[in-house]
Each structure stands twice: as structure tokens, then as C-alpha cells.
Design a protein around this motif. Sequence first.
Motif, short mmCIF file in Angstrom:
data_model
loop_
_atom_site.label_atom_id
_atom_site.label_comp_id
_atom_site.label_asym_id
_atom_site.label_seq_id
_atom_site.Cartn_x
_atom_site.Cartn_y
_atom_site.Cartn_z
N VAL A 22 -15.80 33.40 -28.61
CA VAL A 22 -17.05 33.96 -28.54
C VAL A 22 -16.80 35.54 -28.09
O VAL A 22 -17.30 36.47 -28.42
CB VAL A 22 -18.12 33.15 -27.69
N SER A 47 -19.52 26.90 -32.30
CA SER A 47 -18.36 26.93 -32.50
C SER A 47 -17.94 26.07 -33.83
O SER A 47 -16.82 26.01 -34.14
CB SER A 47 -17.64 26.41 -31.04
N THR A 83 -26.54 34.12 -27.67
CA THR A 83 -25.91 33.01 -26.56
C THR A 83 -26.85 33.24 -25.17
O THR A 83 -27.64 32.56 -24.64
CB THR A 83 -24.59 32.81 -26.39
N TYR A 112 -19.10 29.30 -36.40
CA TYR A 112 -17.67 30.17 -36.31
C TYR A 112 -16.62 29.22 -37.12
O TYR A 112 -15.75 29.64 -37.35
CB TYR A 112 -17.51 30.64 -35.12
N ALA A 169 -22.94 34.57 -31.20
CA ALA A 169 -22.69 34.92 -29.86
C ALA A 169 -23.43 35.99 -29.13
O ALA A 169 -23.60 35.68 -27.80
CB ALA A 169 -21.06 35.87 -29.82
N ARG A 208 -12.82 28.30 -26.06
CA ARG A 208 -11.95 27.98 -27.14
C ARG A 208 -12.71 28.45 -28.64
O ARG A 208 -12.09 28.48 -29.72
CB ARG A 208 -12.33 26.29 -27.34
N GLY A 209 -14.04 28.76 -28.69
CA GLY A 209 -14.71 29.08 -29.85
C GLY A 209 -14.38 30.81 -30.19
O GLY A 209 -14.91 31.21 -31.06
N ILE A 226 -15.82 25.59 -23.87
CA ILE A 226 -16.47 25.59 -25.30
C ILE A 226 -16.37 27.06 -25.89
O ILE A 226 -15.78 27.20 -26.97
CB ILE A 226 -17.49 24.84 -25.52
N MET A 227 -16.95 27.92 -25.07
CA MET A 227 -17.08 29.49 -25.74
C MET A 227 -15.81 29.89 -25.76
O MET A 227 -15.44 30.53 -26.76
CB MET A 227 -18.06 30.15 -24.98
N THR A 283 -14.50 27.57 -35.44
CA THR A 283 -13.24 27.96 -34.62
C THR A 283 -12.87 26.76 -33.51
O THR A 283 -11.70 26.78 -33.07
CB THR A 283 -13.74 29.25 -33.45
N MET A 284 -13.69 25.70 -33.62
CA MET A 284 -13.30 24.40 -33.09
C MET A 284 -13.47 22.99 -34.25
O MET A 284 -14.41 23.42 -35.13
CB MET A 284 -14.19 24.05 -31.92
N SER A 293 -23.37 26.30 -27.62
CA SER A 293 -21.95 26.49 -27.76
C SER A 293 -21.22 25.41 -28.59
O SER A 293 -20.37 25.96 -29.67
CB SER A 293 -21.31 26.62 -26.38
#
Length: 430
Positions: free
Chosen positions: A76, A260, A230, A264, A227, A73-74, A70-71, A266-267, A256
Amino acid sequence: MSVGLIFIIFAIGMAVSVPIGVVLGLLAVLPNLFDPTFPANAQLVLRSMLGGVDSFPILALPMFILSGIIMARGGVSKKLFDVFSFFIGNKTAGLPIAVIVTCLFYGAISGSGPATTAAVGSMTIPILVSLGYDKVFSTALVAVAGGLGVIIPPSIPFILYGMTSGASVGKLFIGGVLPGLLIGACLMVYAYYYCRTRGEDKEKLQAHYHAIKSQGFLKVFKDSFWALLTPVIILGSIYSGVASPTEAATISVVYSLVISLFAYKTMKFKDIIPVFKESIATYAPLLFILAAAVAFARVLTLMQAPQQVAAAITSVFTTKLSVLIVINVLLLFVGMVMDTGPAILILTPILVPIVTAVGVDPVHFGIVMVVNLAIGFVTPPVGINLFVGSSLTGVPVVEIAKKAMPFIYAFLIALVAITFIPEITLLLTR
């Protein structure tokens, strides 16, 4: 059937590229086929396999794998790299050092060496190359620094070692902090030496640094805040006693996903199912190897393999120093030909009684073992980080391995210190 014959068959299976899970499963039932009086029949082997994976600590493995994916894809790793570049991007070797620091932080998220290499490398290698750094050097740097992913806690190999040896996973996580930082420092020293002697494109580096600096600290920090938080949440919950490693792994998945999807962005929700499929595809083979390795270890115990190996080693090497040297050499070799997880599951029941007999703390030895095997991530023929780096850049594995050798020497210097100065590992656990 003798223990020696078992290991010979195992070596042959590895040499002809039989899947390791298949080899371990077959070897677990083979002694009973040769000698029906041997207690490890097919039913016992099957029960051992199922019982070995029916464990609460093991649940941390798929959770950390999932959160790492996940991170990745995101994006990070990009956030982490930017904030470190803000502070040291204009220094000699500043960006290569920022890559190493990013691997340290990302390792505290993913717990996996290959995942750290892939996530950090996919983002940083193109940046380094565009700023004038050699592509092979950049790839080797990320491949070796990616090995920090299994040393900086949370670490998947630490979980496997703790499950197999009975050592506290929490203490292993705490004990891995200083060794991970020491290895990172050794890698940074060589990166600085390389850039100092080979030179850098200062004009491009200054332009890149000013582009980040012009955003202002508050914007860069704001973009990277979630990030940076985390590892604080994951490790803080473990070290404070609020959560066990398994519970912290579950927290990391939820966290995460939240940052994400919402922080962010981003997903998207449609990306969740593919991420889950990827994590299952990653964990399923490991689960089968894990189950087969537990059964194989059980058979070796019934064959008294640990006692035989211990007797063979201690009959020749009688001091703590000599035993540690021999085991380090063995582990370095094993790391070259076997993946970290199976190596830990197979060798831990054999080696732990030997080192504890000469006065080595099991937590200290666990970290020494993982550091040895982490070097295997960048040593052929297995060297999975080399293959990950090659897939990212197209550089042949052999070229990456050659360029990685000085970094590996730096890794080995840290390994010697970690092995023979136990306080590096045990200081924070007391």
C-alpha cells in the motif's frame, strides 16, 4: 520497601538488559516478598495482570497491528508514494516531502512508528538513493518521519494512554490530527532546506517525474484509490460515531485483506497464515508487557507512588509552565531508554494527577506525552526506528542518528508549540 528502591531496581534491570516484562512482573511481587503485610500478594498481582488485558479497547491493538502488516505485505505504501510524487515530484525536495506525506497517510493505517518506517522505508529509500539522494539522509528521513505513525490517528500509544488514564480514545485520535500535521510540516521545512542547500540531481528527478506523469492522473489515481481510501474509512468511521476505535480496527483488518487480495492482488490466500503468525509474534510480547505493566502500576498505586512523585515535583515546581517543562524533559529522557508502550503504562498513572492538578487537560497531555516518546524512536540507545532503518539499508545506527539530528530539532520545535499552545491539540475535540 520504598518507592525509590523500586525504581532503582527497575533502572538496574533495564541497564543489564533484562526483558522489561520480566522486570515489571518481578517488581510487582517484590514488595509483598519483603513485607508479607503488603496487600499486593501474588494472587492479586495475577488478577491485576489478567484483568488489565481483559479490556475491549485493548482489542484494537492486535487488530491495528494485523492490518498494518497486511498493508505492508500488500504494498500500500508504494501506491501512496506514487500519487504524491505525481503532484510534487518535480519540485525542490518534492520526493523527500512525498516520503513524509506517505508516512502521514501510512501512519493513519498502521498506528505504529516502526511499522510505518519499515513499510515506507523498504519502498522509498531505494528510490531516493537511485535518484541521487544520500543514503544516510534518506534513511534518517524515513526513520524520523516514521515516528508520525504513533501521532497521526489511529495510534496504538493513544489507545494505551486512554486505557490507563481514562481519557477518551476518540478525542485523543481527533486531537492528534493537527499535531501530526504540524510535525510533518516542520520535517518538510528541513527537508526543503537540506535539498535547497545541498542540491539535487535534477536530470534524474525529471526523468522519474515524467515516468510517473506519463501514466496520466487517472491511472495513478486509480492505482492508489483504494490505498487513499483506507484512512478515510478508518478515521471516518471513528469521527462520525459509526464505530468505536476497536470496531474501526476490526474494519481496517477486513478492508486491508479485501483490497490486498482482490483489488491490488498483491497477496494470495496462502499468505494469510504467515501474516497472522507475524502479527501474533509481534503482539504477544507486547501483551505480556502490557499485563505486567498494569500489575506494576497497581502496586505503585498501593505504595502511593503517584502521590509521592507529585509531592516531590510540585514542592519544587509550582507553576503550570515549570511542571510542563520538567515533565517534557523527563519524557524525552525516558523515550531514549524505554519503549513507548511500557513508558506510557508506567508513567501515566503517576504523571496525569500532577498535570491535571495544575490545569492541563488529560487529552492534551496524552498527545504531549506521545509526541515526546515518539522522539525516542530515533534517539539511542533504544531508538527502534533507527534499527529498522539500519536493517533496511545496512547503514550503522550511529550514522543514521547523526543525520537525524536536524529532523529531531524540527520535531522538538513542534513539540514546544504543541505543549504550550493547547488549542493545537484541543481545537478539533471541541
